[in-house]
Design a protein around this motif. Sequence first.
Motif, PDB file in Angstrom:
ATOM      1  N   GLY A 199       0.831  -1.200   0.000  1.00  0.00           N
ATOM      2  CA  GLY A 199       0.000   0.000   0.000  1.00  0.00           C
ATOM      3  C   GLY A 199       0.866   1.251   0.000  1.00  0.00           C
ATOM      4  N   ASP A 200       0.236   2.375   0.294  1.00  0.00           N
ATOM      5  CA  ASP A 200       0.903   3.674   0.238  1.00  0.00           C
ATOM      6  C   ASP A 200       1.817   3.835   1.453  1.00  0.00           C
ATOM      7  OD1 ASP A 200       1.559   6.247  -0.607  1.00  0.00           O
ATOM      8  OD2 ASP A 200      -0.181   7.155   0.379  1.00  0.00           O
ATOM      9  N   GLY A 201       3.126   3.840   1.211  1.00  0.00           N
ATOM     10  CA  GLY A 201       4.088   3.975   2.297  1.00  0.00           C
ATOM     11  C   GLY A 201       5.497   3.821   1.779  1.00  0.00           C
ATOM     12  N   ILE A 202       6.402   3.654   2.721  1.00  0.00           N
ATOM     13  CA  ILE A 202       7.819   3.556   2.385  1.00  0.00           C
ATOM     14  C   ILE A 202       8.477   2.430   3.174  1.00  0.00           C
ATOM     15  CG2 ILE A 202       8.042   6.008   1.822  1.00  0.00           C
ATOM     16  CD1 ILE A 202       9.327   6.387   4.619  1.00  0.00           C
ATOM     17  N   MET A 203       9.659   2.044   2.735  1.00  0.00           N
ATOM     18  CA  MET A 203      10.494   1.126   3.498  1.00  0.00           C
ATOM     19  C   MET A 203      11.443   1.970   4.332  1.00  0.00           C
ATOM     20  SD  MET A 203      13.195  -1.801   2.263  1.00  0.00           S
ATOM     21  CE  MET A 203      14.529  -0.660   1.958  1.00  0.00           C
ATOM     22  N   SER A 204      11.496   1.689   5.620  1.00  0.00           N
ATOM     23  CA  SER A 204      12.348   2.454   6.513  1.00  0.00           C
ATOM     24  C   SER A 204      13.819   2.146   6.285  1.00  0.00           C
ATOM     25  CB  SER A 204      11.996   2.145   7.972  1.00  0.00           C
ATOM     26  OG  SER A 204      12.892   2.790   8.842  1.00  0.00           O
ATOM     27  N   ALA A 205      14.633   3.195   6.252  1.00  0.00           N
ATOM     28  CA  ALA A 205      16.084   3.027   6.255  1.00  0.00           C
ATOM     29  C   ALA A 205      16.612   3.173   7.675  1.00  0.00           C
ATOM     30  CB  ALA A 205      16.737   4.055   5.340  1.00  0.00           C
ATOM     31  N   ILE A 206      15.749   3.601   8.590  1.00  0.00           N
ATOM     32  CA  ILE A 206      16.132   3.763   9.989  1.00  0.00           C
ATOM     33  C   ILE A 206      15.894   2.461  10.741  1.00  0.00           C
ATOM     34  CG2 ILE A 206      15.580   4.977  12.138  1.00  0.00           C
ATOM     35  CD1 ILE A 206      14.857   7.402  10.350  1.00  0.00           C
ATOM     36  N   ASN A 207      14.768   1.819  10.465  1.00  0.00           N
ATOM     37  CA  ASN A 207      14.434   0.568  11.124  1.00  0.00           C
ATOM     38  C   ASN A 207      14.619  -0.552  10.108  1.00  0.00           C
ATOM     39  OD1 ASN A 207      13.258  -1.628  12.388  1.00  0.00           O
ATOM     40  ND2 ASN A 207      11.591  -0.448  13.271  1.00  0.00           N
ATOM     41  N   CYS A 208      15.887  -0.934   9.905  1.00  0.00           N
ATOM     42  CA  CYS A 208      16.177  -1.967   8.917  1.00  0.00           C
ATOM     43  C   CYS A 208      17.404  -2.757   9.344  1.00  0.00           C
ATOM     44  CB  CYS A 208      16.399  -1.364   7.533  1.00  0.00           C
ATOM     45  SG  CYS A 208      17.947  -0.477   7.330  1.00  0.00           S
ATOM     46  N   SER A 209      17.602  -3.859   8.687  1.00  0.00           N
ATOM     47  CA  SER A 209      18.844  -4.605   8.833  1.00  0.00           C
ATOM     48  C   SER A 209      19.367  -4.876   7.435  1.00  0.00           C
ATOM     49  CB  SER A 209      18.630  -5.904   9.617  1.00  0.00           C
ATOM     50  OG  SER A 209      17.711  -6.734   8.953  1.00  0.00           O
ATOM     51  N   ILE A 210      20.683  -4.960   7.338  1.00  0.00           N
ATOM     52  CA  ILE A 210      21.325  -5.177   6.044  1.00  0.00           C
ATOM     53  C   ILE A 210      22.336  -6.300   6.220  1.00  0.00           C
ATOM     54  CG2 ILE A 210      22.697  -4.161   4.190  1.00  0.00           C
ATOM     55  CD1 ILE A 210      21.683  -1.413   5.125  1.00  0.00           C
ATOM     56  N   ASP A 211      22.324  -7.236   5.300  1.00  0.00           N
ATOM     57  CA  ASP A 211      23.286  -8.332   5.337  1.00  0.00           C
ATOM     58  C   ASP A 211      23.989  -8.393   3.992  1.00  0.00           C
ATOM     59  OD1 ASP A 211      24.492 -10.700   6.567  1.00  0.00           O
ATOM     60  OD2 ASP A 211      23.366 -11.820   5.050  1.00  0.00           O
ATOM     61  N   LEU A 212      25.278  -8.641   4.028  1.00  0.00           N
ATOM     62  CA  LEU A 212      26.067  -8.775   2.808  1.00  0.00           C
ATOM     63  C   LEU A 212      26.845 -10.074   2.905  1.00  0.00           C
ATOM     64  CD1 LEU A 212      27.968  -6.197   0.864  1.00  0.00           C
ATOM     65  CD2 LEU A 212      29.263  -8.152   1.675  1.00  0.00           C
ATOM     66  N   ARG A 213      26.803 -10.842   1.834  1.00  0.00           N
ATOM     67  CA  ARG A 213      27.563 -12.088   1.806  1.00  0.00           C
ATOM     68  C   ARG A 213      28.039 -12.362   0.387  1.00  0.00           C
ATOM     69  NH1 ARG A 213      24.942 -16.269  -0.487  1.00  0.00           N
ATOM     70  NH2 ARG A 213      22.693 -16.115  -0.689  1.00  0.00           N
ATOM     71  N   ARG A 214      28.975 -13.264   0.271  1.00  0.00           N
ATOM     72  CA  ARG A 214      29.482 -13.708  -1.030  1.00  0.00           C
ATOM     73  C   ARG A 214      28.633 -14.882  -1.491  1.00  0.00           C
ATOM     74  NH1 ARG A 214      34.858 -13.882  -3.528  1.00  0.00           N
ATOM     75  NH2 ARG A 214      35.524 -12.656  -1.754  1.00  0.00           N
ATOM     76  N   GLY A 215      28.206 -14.831  -2.725  1.00  0.00           N
ATOM     77  CA  GLY A 215      27.457 -15.936  -3.314  1.00  0.00           C
ATOM     78  C   GLY A 215      28.242 -16.515  -4.472  1.00  0.00           C
ATOM     79  N   GLU A 216      28.439 -17.827  -4.454  1.00  0.00           N
ATOM     80  CA  GLU A 216      29.161 -18.470  -5.552  1.00  0.00           C
ATOM     81  C   GLU A 216      28.260 -18.547  -6.774  1.00  0.00           C
ATOM     82  OE1 GLU A 216      31.057 -22.127  -4.484  1.00  0.00           O
ATOM     83  OE2 GLU A 216      31.854 -21.280  -2.631  1.00  0.00           O
ATOM     84  N   HIS A 217      28.860 -18.337  -7.932  1.00  0.00           N
ATOM     85  CA  HIS A 217      28.112 -18.343  -9.196  1.00  0.00           C
ATOM     86  C   HIS A 217      29.065 -18.785 -10.289  1.00  0.00           C
ATOM     87  CE1 HIS A 217      25.953 -16.704 -12.686  1.00  0.00           C
ATOM     88  NE2 HIS A 217      24.873 -16.774 -11.923  1.00  0.00           N
ATOM     89  N   PRO A 218      28.605 -19.617 -11.233  1.00  0.00           N
ATOM     90  CA  PRO A 218      29.494 -20.083 -12.306  1.00  0.00           C
ATOM     91  C   PRO A 218      30.109 -18.943 -13.127  1.00  0.00           C
ATOM     92  CG  PRO A 218      27.411 -21.292 -12.361  1.00  0.00           C
ATOM     93  CD  PRO A 218      27.280 -20.221 -11.327  1.00  0.00           C
ATOM     94  N   GLY A 219      29.405 -17.824 -13.231  1.00  0.00           N
ATOM     95  CA  GLY A 219      29.912 -16.697 -14.011  1.00  0.00           C
ATOM     96  C   GLY A 219      30.786 -15.748 -13.202  1.00  0.00           C
ATOM     97  N   GLY A 220      31.054 -16.074 -11.955  1.00  0.00           N
ATOM     98  CA  GLY A 220      31.842 -15.218 -11.066  1.00  0.00           C
ATOM     99  C   GLY A 220      31.072 -14.961  -9.783  1.00  0.00           C
ATOM    100  N   ASP A 221      31.802 -14.860  -8.708  1.00  0.00           N
ATOM    101  CA  ASP A 221      31.154 -14.662  -7.406  1.00  0.00           C
ATOM    102  C   ASP A 221      30.253 -13.441  -7.420  1.00  0.00           C
ATOM    103  OD1 ASP A 221      32.396 -16.906  -6.495  1.00  0.00           O
ATOM    104  OD2 ASP A 221      33.763 -15.868  -5.135  1.00  0.00           O
ATOM    105  N   ARG A 222      29.200 -13.496  -6.619  1.00  0.00           N
ATOM    106  CA  ARG A 222      28.190 -12.441  -6.536  1.00  0.00           C
ATOM    107  C   ARG A 222      28.221 -11.777  -5.172  1.00  0.00           C
ATOM    108  NH1 ARG A 222      26.591 -11.945 -11.735  1.00  0.00           N
ATOM    109  NH2 ARG A 222      24.795 -13.185 -12.226  1.00  0.00           N
ATOM    110  N   VAL A 223      27.869 -10.506  -5.156  1.00  0.00           N
ATOM    111  CA  VAL A 223      27.611  -9.786  -3.921  1.00  0.00           C
ATOM    112  C   VAL A 223      26.126  -9.961  -3.645  1.00  0.00           C
ATOM    113  CG1 VAL A 223      27.561  -7.526  -2.787  1.00  0.00           C
ATOM    114  CG2 VAL A 223      29.410  -8.082  -4.393  1.00  0.00           C
TER     115      VAL A 223
END
Length: 159
Positions: free
Chosen positions: A117-141
Motif C-alpha cells: 500500500g501507500d508507504g515507504i520502506m524504513s532506512a532507519i528501522n532496517c537490517s542489512i546483510d552482505l555475503r558472497r554468493g558463488e556463481h558459475p559466471g563469477g562470485d556475486r555480492v
Amino acid sequence: MTTTAEDRPLDKQQAGEIIDAIRRRRGATWAELSVLTGRPVVWLTSAVLGAHPVPEDVATTLRDELDLDAGLVEALTRQPTRTHDPALLADPTIYRFQELIQVYGPALKALIHEEFGDGIMSAINCSIDLRRGEHPGGDRVVLTIDGKFLPYDWVSAEA
C-alpha cells in the motif's frame, strides 16, 4: 582559558578512518569485530566509520581489542551528523549503488506499493546483510535489506 586543537573532539569520520587503519594493521576483520561485539557486521562497520553512535559496551570492547585511545572511543560514542557528501558519489562502488537505485528504484517503489500500500520502506528501522554468493559466471555480492514498512498516515491537525 585557551582552546587548542587537542581540546577539540575528533570528527566521527576522521576517527573512523583512524580506527579502520588500526584495525587493518592488527589484521582484524570487520566480521571478527562483529562477532566480538555481538553486533551485525554492516551496522558495526557503518557505526565505526561514523554513521551511528556506538553504545558504551561496544566502544569498550573495541577499545580493548584495538587498543584505542580515549579520543577515539569518545568519537565512537557521540551522536553523528548524518549528511550527504557529494564526493562519495565519485567512488565506483558507491556510484553503482546509486545507479542501481536509479535503474530499479521506480520498479521497487511500484512493487512495494502494490504489496503493502501507500508507504515507504524504513532506512532507519532496517537490517542489512552482505555475503558472497558463488556463481558459475563469477562470485556475486548478495545484499539483503530488511526494512520495516511505514504506511503514510495522514493525521488531521484537529486530531
